[in-house]
Structure formats: C-alpha cells, structure tokens
Scaffold this active site. Structure first.
Site, short mmCIF file in Angstrom:
data_model
loop_
_atom_site.label_atom_id
_atom_site.label_comp_id
_atom_site.label_asym_id
_atom_site.label_seq_id
_atom_site.Cartn_x
_atom_site.Cartn_y
_atom_site.Cartn_z
N CYS A 52 -19.95 13.85 -24.01
CA CYS A 52 -20.29 14.50 -22.71
C CYS A 52 -22.04 15.15 -23.42
CB CYS A 52 -19.52 15.51 -22.69
SG CYS A 52 -17.67 15.19 -22.04
N ARG A 135 -14.40 11.68 -15.87
CA ARG A 135 -15.55 11.76 -15.65
C ARG A 135 -15.68 10.65 -14.26
NH1 ARG A 135 -17.60 12.54 -21.28
NH2 ARG A 135 -16.60 12.10 -22.63
#
Ligand code: BEZ
Length: 236
Positions: A52, A135
């Site tokens: 991330c 995601r």
C-alpha cells in the site's frame, strides 16, 4: 455458523453508490462533489503496510498527471483517520522509494472503520479477507456513472501505467465515438463502430472510406494521432 450474506457489488453502467465520508482532506459527498470530473475511487487493505505504501507514493506522484486528464483520486481503507494521518506523515517524512521522496499525499483518503463504504462498493471480499478491503479501483465518469472496475488481491500492487491507460482509453472512446483494441495506447489505430448499413460496410471493405482499414467486415480501424487526443483531453 457464519451467515451467508449477499454482498452488494456495484456494476459498470450504474450510478456510483452515494456516501458521505470523513477523509484526510475533510468531509466529502461522493460522487456529487466530483460532478464534471472523472474520479478514481480506490481501496487499499491497510495503512502502514508495504504494498500500500508503494502504491500511495506512486499515485501521489502521478496526481498531477491524472489531474491534467480531468481525473481526481480518492483512496479508502477501513482504518481510522488518525492512522491515515500518521501513515501519510511517515510516508512524507521517512520513506524514500524508487526515486520518490518527500511525497505528500494531497488527495483525500477516506476513513471507513464501520466498513459502510467498503461494503457498499463490494470492496470487502471475505474469501480474500473479511477485515480488510481488497485493492479495488472504480472509475466514475463526470456524470457519476461507474465506467470500469478492477479488483486486485492483497498481495498484488497495481500497475499505474494501466490505470492511466484505461482512463485515457475511456475518455478517447467517449470523445471520438470509437473503441480501443488490445493494448491500445494513444497514437495507435482505434476501432470504428460497425457500419450501420450493408452499403457502408461494403464501401469500407472496398477501401472507399478515407483512412479506414478493414481486416474483415466486422473489424475496421482508423488512425487518431496522439496529438489530436492530447489536444482534446489533456490540460496544459
Ligand atoms: C501490503 O500492503 O503490503 C499488504 C497489505 C495487506 C496484506 C498483504 C500485504
């Protein structure tokens, strides 16, 4: 025994589900605050995690490029606001990665500790994780319509060239009323819509339509120069 819940999954062509949320840049009303802009709403599994962090640094360094294509960015995870703020400060103050440093994330990052937004957008996919968002990438157009959705698992960092390519391809399709073939990039030939009548199809096949090349009656292309696309879509 765990209840078998039905999970809402917004679909392409539908109005983006509405929500109000607290973000690192203040409160937002989605998608109405973004009317007139494209917006990429994307989720990430957790703050203070490596994939991330690499993604946020990359997105933040490309924010201006997306902005020039009339596209705003909005991130989301199921962490709280203070975690978001601390993580983004750490990124700015401490992380140097692949030539990116001193990266300030200026786009809003939604806090979603209740998972209300993540659930609304089908970002919680329990087979992958029931406590973190996958995601997800939602492209919402200037009228608030979902135009594309991409999901990645937790372990897979997104390809930002592809995220940008898809945006420009959809904008080009809208602007020039064409479709884009496999691996299309600005400057490559585009696909012209099917001929409305047999006569037009025959003219095309016979090479009578200027600049149109046909591989068969159902598969015809024409060039659009990259400069034409840039002039129409990209702000200076
Ligand atoms: C990461 O961003 O590194 C990550 C987050 C959740 C699970 C796996 C990896």
């Amino acid at each position: 025994m765990e209840e078998n819940k039905t999970i809402a999954m917004p679909r392409i062509g539908e109005k983006a589900p509405e929500f109000k949320a607290v973000t690192t840049q203040g409160e937002i009303n989605f998608p109405s605050d973004y009317t007139g802009n494209w917006v990429i709403l994307f989720s990430h599994p957790a703050d203070f995690t490596p994939v991330c962090t690499s993604e946020f640094m990359t997105f933040a360094s490309l924010e201006e490029k997306f902005g020039k294509a009339n596209c705003k960015l909005v991130g989301l995870s199921v962490d709280g606001l203070y975690s978001h703020i601390a993580w983004l400060r750490t990124i700015k103050d401490k992380i140097e990665y692949k030539g990116m440093k001193d990266i300030e994330v200026k786009f809003p990052l939604i806090e979603d500790i209740t998972m209300d937004v993540a659930n609304k957008y089908g970002m919680i996919q329990p087979g992958e994780s029931s406590t973190k968002a996958v995601r997800a990438v939602f492209y919402v157009d200037p009228k608030g319509i979902i135009r594309a959705i991409i999901y990645y698992p937790l372990s897979l960092g997104r390809n930002f060239d592809e995220l940008y390519r898809a945006l420009i391809a959809m904008q080009t399709a809208d602007e020039f009323e064409i479709a884009t073939p496999a691996d299309w990039r600005p400057g490559d030939d585009v696909i012209v819509p099917p001929a409305g009548s047999c006569g037009v199809a025959k003219d095309r096949m016979d090479g009578k339509e200027e600049n149109v090349k046909c591989y068969d009656w159902f598969f015809c292309t024409k060039p659009i120069p990259e400069a034409t696309i840039t002039k129409k879509l990209i702000k200076k």
